[in-house]
Enzyme design. Structure first.
Site, mmCIF file in Angstrom:
data_model
loop_
_atom_site.group_PDB
_atom_site.id
_atom_site.type_symbol
_atom_site.label_atom_id
_atom_site.label_comp_id
_atom_site.label_asym_id
_atom_site.label_seq_id
_atom_site.Cartn_x
_atom_site.Cartn_y
_atom_site.Cartn_z
ATOM 1 N N CYS A 18 146.529 45.773 7.657
ATOM 2 C CA CYS A 18 145.107 45.674 7.953
ATOM 3 C C CYS A 18 144.426 44.630 7.077
ATOM 4 O O CYS A 18 144.803 44.441 5.913
ATOM 5 C CB CYS A 18 144.461 47.045 7.749
ATOM 6 S SG CYS A 18 142.677 47.077 8.018
ATOM 7 N N CYS A 61 141.245 46.186 3.601
ATOM 8 C CA CYS A 61 141.368 46.555 2.179
ATOM 9 C C CYS A 61 142.329 45.605 1.474
ATOM 10 O O CYS A 61 143.456 45.402 1.924
ATOM 11 C CB CYS A 61 141.873 47.986 2.047
ATOM 12 S SG CYS A 61 140.664 49.226 2.576
ATOM 13 N N ASP A 87 117.314 39.009 0.081
ATOM 14 C CA ASP A 87 118.623 39.609 0.352
ATOM 15 C C ASP A 87 119.281 38.824 1.484
ATOM 16 O O ASP A 87 119.412 39.309 2.607
ATOM 17 C CB ASP A 87 118.445 41.081 0.726
ATOM 18 C CG ASP A 87 119.763 41.814 0.906
ATOM 19 O OD1 ASP A 87 120.821 41.216 0.617
ATOM 20 O OD2 ASP A 87 119.737 42.982 1.347
ATOM 21 N N CYS A 114 125.799 39.631 -1.744
ATOM 22 C CA CYS A 114 127.083 40.292 -1.485
ATOM 23 C C CYS A 114 128.259 39.338 -1.683
ATOM 24 O O CYS A 114 129.400 39.721 -1.418
ATOM 25 C CB CYS A 114 127.114 40.892 -0.086
ATOM 26 S SG CYS A 114 126.895 39.683 1.238
ATOM 27 N N CYS A 130 146.755 54.265 2.114
ATOM 28 C CA CYS A 130 146.883 53.969 3.534
ATOM 29 C C CYS A 130 148.141 53.161 3.790
ATOM 30 O O CYS A 130 148.407 52.164 3.104
ATOM 31 C CB CYS A 130 145.659 53.185 4.021
ATOM 32 S SG CYS A 130 145.743 52.704 5.769
#
Length: 404
Positions: A96, A99, A333, A360, A88
């Site tokens: 951006c 990422c 979670d 996460c 990208c």
């Protein structure tokens, strides 16, 4: 007679600020957060778009004047063998914020994430543990089935720049499903708003709010051998392979006994509760706590054939202290910040045999593991999944077992 202060005004100290300076840097190890660590004139420089072992020229884009600053690599003077061309054009300095690792081979990305996990466990939990980050099916592109777009002041949707509110005029995003975003990006929306684009298990693309004012359709998702018809905006994992991967681990590690008691904390629409309900059977009980009333309503409807699930709508922090009895197993979670001391202490006081902790954020997980260790629980198993390729994020599942 009043004393006279002859010292004069305090001398001013110039704040160190390297913003916009170009630095030649030898890049060190990966750090949690999507950057690598370099040092320059006694200060730490967190360098984005670089890889360990590289020599780069980087522009400082953020400097608070303390012991560190942030920079973005703009020229690679000595490249790592793991460097590849980013798919990208927005994955670059000033680009951006989504990422962090498109410039690394996918296998190298997973290895770097494993290094981050090992470092967080060592630093925050005092554990020496090496855990591979496992690849999920589907490859490194096209996996993000839910994307939240920002809308600029002109009404055009896009993605935000790194650590900024600026909205970039992207034409597409390679980690989103092919063809899902361009029709949405070509439309206009309310300035300053947000738009969610989600592709469900049937391949239907849902846009909320719909630019044509069409009524919301149910978002169909499938995992653990079951189907959910969700309200638009209800949480579901963005990687389509992750729900089944997590459900399989919970099924293997929870081992809730027939007729037993299980708790599902931050349970969402009941993905893990469905697994636990199958294990405890019709004579057992699963208590699910979830703060989103919409998720609870959607979960109740999807799992109406499992009356052993006791749905509780509210914050775990508020309801956990009201739960009585001793659960055989707890599945948790929590959000990115982790469980924290109060929740871990409360769980340890109930003495479940096992806790399956889904996380996460590796730093939050490591802190929670240390808290469980102090409460009499040992880390028995740990797995990690590359659920967010091209970014620094990944998902972990830990099994904690009670000692004694």
């Amino acid at each position: 007679m009043r004393a006279v202060d002859r010292r004069g005004p305090a001398p001013t100290v110039d704040r160190l600020d390297w913003t916009d300076q170009v630095l030649d840097l030898e890049v060190g190890p990966i750090a949690h957060g999507g950057h690598c660590v370099a040092r320059h004139e006694g200060r730490v420089v967190f360098v984005r778009h670089a890889l360990p072992g590289e020599r780069v020229r980087a522009v400082v884009d953020e400097d608070g004047g303390g012991s560190y600053c942030r920079a973005d690599a703009v020229t690679v003077l000595r490249a790592s063998p793991d460097r590849v061309e980013a798919p990208c054009s927005w994955a670059r300095a000033g680009g951006c914020g989504g990422c962090d690792l498109q410039h690394a081979d996918p296998a190298a990305q997973r290895a770097l994430k494993a290094e981050v996990l090992a470092e967080q466990l060592r630093r925050l939990a005092g554990l020496e543990r090496s855990v591979p980050v496992e690849e999920l099916p589907g490859g490194a592109l096209g996996w993000r089935h839910r994307v939240r777009l920002a809308v600029d002041e002109a009404g055009s949707p896009g993605l935000r720049a790194h650590r900024s509110h600026d909205v970039l005029p992207i034409a597409d995003c390679p980690i989103a499903p092919a063809g899902a975003l361009p029709p949405v990006l070509a439309r206009g929306f309310a300035p300053g708003s947000e738009v969610e684009v989600a592709r469900d298990a049937d391949g239907v693309v849902h846009v909320v709010p719909d630019p044509d004012g069409a009524p919301d359709r149910r978002v169909v998702q499938r995992a653990a051998g079951r189907e959910w018809a969700l309200s638009p905006g209800t949480f579901w994992q963005v990687h389509p392979a992750l729900p089944d991967a997590l459900a399989d681990v919970v099924r293997e590690w929870a081992r809730a006994p027939r007729g037993g008691m299980a708790w599902d904390l931050y349970g969402g629409v009941g993905l893990f509760a469905a697994v636990l309900a199958e294990q405890v059977g019709p004579d057992g009980r699963v208590v699910l706590i979830e703060s989103s009333r919409r998720a609870v309503a959607d979960g109740r409807a999807a799992l109406a054939d499992l009356p052993q699930i006791d749905w509780r709508a509210g914050r775990v922090e508020d309801l956990l202290g009201r739960l009585g009895g001793r659960p055989d197993v707890v599945v948790a979670d929590p959000p990115r910040r982790g469980l924290g001391r109060a929740a871990v202490d409360a769980l340890c006081a109930h003495e479940p045999e096992r806790v399956v902790h889904v996380a996460c954020d590796p730093a939050a997980l490591a802190r929670d593991i240390a808290l469980f260790d102090a409460g009499g629980y040992r880390l028995a198993e740990l797995r990690a999944f590359d659920a967010f390729p091209m970014t620094h994020h990944f998902e972990c599942v830990a099994l904690l077992e009670r000692l004694g």
